[in-house]
Design a protein around this motif. Structure first.
Motif, PDB file in Angstrom:
ATOM      1  N   UNK A 119      14.460  29.321 -83.693  1.00 42.33           N
ATOM      2  CA  UNK A 119      13.986  30.097 -83.898  1.00 42.33           C
ATOM      3  C   UNK A 119      13.242  32.007 -83.634  1.00 42.33           C
ATOM      4  N   UNK A 120      12.506  31.204 -83.225  1.00 40.76           N
ATOM      5  CA  UNK A 120      11.092  32.000 -82.605  1.00 40.76           C
ATOM      6  C   UNK A 120      11.697  33.064 -81.339  1.00 40.76           C
ATOM      7  N   UNK A 121      11.836  31.881 -80.319  1.00 33.85           N
ATOM      8  CA  UNK A 121      12.339  32.556 -79.372  1.00 33.85           C
ATOM      9  C   UNK A 121      13.506  33.251 -79.419  1.00 33.85           C
ATOM     10  N   UNK A 122      14.217  32.900 -79.875  1.00 32.33           N
ATOM     11  CA  UNK A 122      15.624  33.833 -80.540  1.00 32.33           C
ATOM     12  C   UNK A 122      15.812  35.184 -81.449  1.00 32.33           C
ATOM     13  N   UNK A 123      13.756  34.940 -82.171  1.00 30.39           N
ATOM     14  CA  UNK A 123      14.057  36.414 -82.499  1.00 30.39           C
ATOM     15  C   UNK A 123      13.634  37.303 -81.800  1.00 30.39           C
ATOM     16  N   UNK A 124      12.280  36.584 -80.578  1.00 34.90           N
ATOM     17  CA  UNK A 124      11.317  37.777 -79.695  1.00 34.90           C
ATOM     18  C   UNK A 124      12.838  38.338 -78.843  1.00 34.90           C
ATOM     19  N   UNK A 125      13.582  37.537 -78.365  1.00 36.08           N
ATOM     20  CA  UNK A 125      14.730  38.362 -77.752  1.00 36.08           C
ATOM     21  C   UNK A 125      15.719  38.910 -78.328  1.00 36.08           C
ATOM     22  N   UNK A 126      16.178  38.977 -79.814  1.00 31.60           N
ATOM     23  CA  UNK A 126      16.613  39.480 -80.356  1.00 31.60           C
ATOM     24  C   UNK A 126      15.820  40.940 -80.691  1.00 31.60           C
ATOM     25  N   UNK A 127      14.488  40.925 -81.164  1.00 37.72           N
ATOM     26  CA  UNK A 127      14.335  42.008 -81.278  1.00 37.72           C
ATOM     27  C   UNK A 127      13.368  43.281 -80.404  1.00 37.72           C
ATOM     28  N   UNK A 128      13.407  41.929 -79.118  1.00 36.25           N
ATOM     29  CA  UNK A 128      13.066  43.294 -77.726  1.00 36.25           C
ATOM     30  C   UNK A 128      14.367  43.897 -77.294  1.00 36.25           C
TER      31      UNK A 128
END
Length: 323
Positions: A119-128
């Motif tokens: 979830x954290x990895x996906x959120x970082x990608x989505x926010x970036x």
């Protein structure tokens, strides 16, 4: 069409029966009913407690990864887009590696930390990627986040001892070893809920396939529509990777096989066929992983990668012959 569906249903049935029967000990097809009702303790334990949860989780994980791959490829208009470029798979792997190296007492490990890391990895990608312009930029952002996660993962592996490395490598290459009904109960509800939700993204995929400018002319914000699709794909990958590790290339192979079988179909039909092919790929790979070199168990992700290499070689050879 009806013939294809019938053949697919038959193939799925044969693969499921084989996954329950084959292995050590071998359970005859005629003994499956007795094993399920518990007439013999050994067959009941092997079929119901060991092989059946692996089968169920393998079907769901394969379907989820393939559907996520289709969502990515269609929304980014890139046939090479794969779930591994979301940072989700590598995010899960990083947190599992950290938990193993530093022996962090997180309840439900490795399932819970893998889910949190995904979830954290996906959120970082989505926010970036929120300010990224165009599908190519989103893909580059995902690749950058994945590279950063891989660097952290290599650091964690380098700090582990030989015993910990065995656990890490098995998970990082993708494996259904140790699957129980408890892990199925944790992952299955999310996967079952998200797969139908992916169908709601089909209209958005149809608009995004026309290009960002055309989508804007139709009154649809392409960046917002793409973000919605990426969120659904990230959630699918996160829940799939958590119990099984990053089983590579399923998100690539499933959609490509679906398009090859039904080249003139729409994304809705491709999604169904992608889920089927993804489920079959993971279950067959898991069956081979636990039987080919028994008692040594091979990584499922390694076998799916081998299938991808063979398929790519066949496609390149066929194109060369056509040319």
């Amino acid at each position: 069409m009806k013939r294809s569906v019938l053949v697919a249903a038959l193939a799925l049935l044969v693969v499921c029966v084989a996954a329950l029967c084959l292995g050590t000990p071998l359970v005859g097809v005629n003994r499956l009913p007795a094993a399920f009702v518990g007439e013999t303790d050994l067959e009941h334990a092997v079929v119901v407690l060991l092989r059946a949860p692996r089968l169920v989780l393998g079907l769901l994980v394969g379907a989820a990864l393939a559907v996520a791959g289709l969502l990515l490829q269609e929304s980014l208009r890139n046939p090479l887009a794969v779930p591994e470029l979301l940072g989700v798979s590598s995010g899960a792997a990083v947190l599992v590696g950290v938990c193993v190296v530093w022996a962090l007492p997180i309840p439900g490990a490795p399932l819970v930390p893998a889910l949190i890391g995904a979830v954290v990895g996906g959120l970082i990608t989505l926010l970036a990627a929120r300010r990224a312009v165009g599908p190519a930029a989103v893909l580059l952002v995902g690749a950058a986040v994945n590279a950063a996660m891989q660097a952290l993962l290599l650091t964690a592996v380098s700090l582990s001892d030989s015993r910990e490395q065995g656990v890490l490598f098995r998970y990082l290459l993708g494996s259904l070893t140790g699957t129980s009904w408890e892990s199925v109960a944790i992952s299955a509800p999310g996967l079952i809920a998200l797969l139908p939700l992916a169908l709601l993204c089909v209209p958005l995929l149809g608009v995004l396939r026309l290009g960002d400018e055309t989508a804007s002319a139709l009154g649809v914000r392409a960046d917002r529509a793409r973000l919605i699709v990426l969120v659904v794909a990230s959630a699918l990958v996160a829940i799939a990777v958590a119990p099984s590790g990053p089983i590579a290339w399923v998100g690539f192979l499933g959609p490509h096989l679906a398009r090859r079988l039904r080249p003139n179909a729409d994304p809705r039909a491709w999604m169904a066929w992608s889920a089927l092919f993804g489920a079959l790929l993971v279950v067959v790979a898991d069956l081979a992983a636990r039987t080919v070199l028994y008692p040594v168990e091979l990584p499922v992700g390694g076998l799916t990668a081998l299938v991808a290499i063979v398929l790519a070689a066949l496609l390149i050879r066929r194109r060369g012959e056509v040319a």
